[in-house]
Enzyme design. Structure first.
Site, PDB file in Angstrom:
ATOM      1  CD  GLU A 173      61.208  18.998  36.669  1.00  0.00           C
ATOM      2  OE1 GLU A 173      60.118  18.476  36.941  1.00  0.00           O
ATOM      3  OE2 GLU A 173      62.286  18.653  37.210  1.00  0.00           O
ATOM      4  CD  GLU A 362      59.346  15.269  33.853  1.00  0.00           C
ATOM      5  OE1 GLU A 362      59.334  14.982  35.078  1.00  0.00           O
ATOM      6  OE2 GLU A 362      60.344  15.734  33.283  1.00  0.00           O
TER       7      GLU A 362
END
Length: 469
Positions: A173, A362
């Site tokens: 991320e 995810e």
């Protein structure tokens, strides 16, 4: 309609070293930035002293129990497990000339165990942690020196595990640094935009150098980036809202644009100018950035809305991503809006933008699970959430989007990143531990464990469409 995922589709789950391993001071491991946020990403940064305790110090004790957990993943039919290497296990201070053999040997054992069960590792080089010594001594990613340290680390693990790991990611991320600079780039939370974007630039250069090293050392490997898929919709069809939405989506798409296209996108010229930012970018940096990723991976939990109206913007302040709620969506117990169709939308947006294979690394539902008197956990809400999102993945495949695989977050209960809680559970496997760190650490299969097993075995044919529900 019936769903059937491709034979090559990779099914599995995703965890992070700092949220499952524990053993934070075992095997000569150094302190990481994760160890300095004992209350999670939203909590204070705390200097650790001997004797201090943190729930992440033990987490779910994956360090000692990984064989048991991998056997459970294999029972579900996993073909891939996303995990991360704790950088401070390999280079405890981050700047050593030689790696720590104890740390390298641990991941040898982990990857060997996965190979026994024919589970491919998908390894993140840096997942919300870096050696804290690099922050304390050198200023984290604000210092160009950290690029060299990361390149040495990446090269070390590529050489060590070149025969064991064929799928790699650079930074987890990476766009999160705009919202949480300490976790993302090791800078104080009150750092200026100039400081944060300069640190981000260094990290993007380091990512590209790691991509080149991977291509050179493991020619048959694939290495990708990893984005927080924070897709936004305009709150209304007012042109001002639509334009604001375009600009806000570009804030996170910028990272992918650099990593996939190999250069800063043209719109960043105005963005940086409007922010009053002048970056130190060398010719060597520009050359390094030309090394691009093989695929794009991302997390997806929720969508949000964007508006040019200051009153609407004020409503969103206070949550970590400053998302304006969508009035048409329901929310989880933690206020995260549930938007399965948003996943299909995001897949199409990213594939249209990049024309690179995508990997959903995810996606999951954090919820409070109830242990019944007979020991069962009937998490139908999780089954519903995952079913509805996987249906949208199937729809995206029909749209022509190339999707490599899906790793749910997290397949076993773990310490949540945002608030370092155990009560926010994601897993198919229940772990007996509470927010105070009490419990036996016993593993127990939830109802969703058997559901996901059937989904994998049927290659998606057991998914239920909205029309069937």
């Amino acid at each position: 309609m019936g769903y059937r995922f491709p034979e090559s589709f990779l099914w599995g789950g995703a965890v992070a070293a700092n949220q499952v391993e524990g053993a934070y001071d075992i095997g000569s491991k150094g302190l990481s930035t994760s160890d300095l946020t004992p209350q999670g990403l939203l909590g204070p940064i705390v200097e650790r002293t001997p004797g201090d305790a943190c729930i992440k110090d033990v987490a779910i004790d994956f360090y000692h129990r990984f064989a048991q957990d991998i056997a459970l993943f294999a029972e579900m039919g996993f073909t891939v497990l996303r995990t991360s290497i704790a950088w401070s296990r390999i280079f405890p201070d981050g700047d050593e000339a030689e790696p720590n053999e104890d740390g390298l040997a641990f991941y040898d054992r982990l990857f060997d165990e996965m190979a026994k069960h024919r589970i491919q590792p998908l390894v993140t080089l840096s997942h919300y942690e870096m050696p804290y010594s690099l922050v304390k001594k050198h200023g984290g990613w604000g210092n160009r020196y950290t690029i060299d340290c990361f390149e040495r680390y990446a090269t070390t693990v590529f050489k060590r595990y070149r025969h064991k790991v064929k799928y790699w990611l650079t930074f987890n991320e990476i766009n999160m640094s705009l919202h949480e600079p300490f976790t993302g780039v090791g800078l104080p939370r009150d750092s200026s935009r100039q400081q944060i974007y300069q640190a981000i630039h260094h990290q993007l250069v380091a990512s590209a150098k790691a991509v080149k090293a991977c291509h050179d050392i493991i020619p048959d490997a694939k290495i990708g980036n990893m984005l927080l898929g924070g897709i936004l919709y305009p709150l209304t069809c007012k042109p001002a809202d639509v334009m604001k939405c375009l600009m806000q989506n570009r804030e996170w798409q910028f990272f992918g644009d650099v990593q996939v296209r190999g250069a800063y996108p043209s719109y960043m010229g105005r963005t940086l100018k409007d922010l009053g930012i002048t970056l130190d970018i060398s010719e060597e940096d520009l050359h390094a950035l030309k090394e691009t990723v093989d695929f794009v991976s991302f997390s997806y939990y929720m969508s949000g809305c964007s508006s040019a109206d200051e009153n609407e913007i004020a409503k969103a302040r206070g949550n970590i991503l400053d998302l304006i709620p969508n009035p048409y969506l329901q929310s989880s117990e933690w206020g995260w809006q549930i938007d399965p169709e948003g996943l299909r939308y995001l897949l199409n947006v990213l594939y249209d933008r990049y024309q690179k294979p995508l990997f959903i690394v995810e996606n999951g539902l954090g919820a409070k699970d109830k242990l019944e008197a007979d020991g069962s956990i009937n998490d139908d809400y999780r089954i519903q959430y995952l079913n509805d999102h996987l249906v949208q993945v199937a729809e995206a495949l029909e749209d022509g989007v190339e999707v490599l695989g899906y790793t749910s977050w997290g397949p076993i209960d773990l310490v949540s990143a945002s608030k370092a809680e155990m009560s926010k559970r994601y897993g198919f496997i229940y772990v007996d531990r509470d927010d105070k760190g009490c419990g036996s650490l016993e593993r127990r299969r939830k109802k969703s464990f058997y559901w996901y097993t059937d989904i994998i075995k049927s290659k998606g044919e057991q998914l239920r469409s909205v029309a069937e529900e």
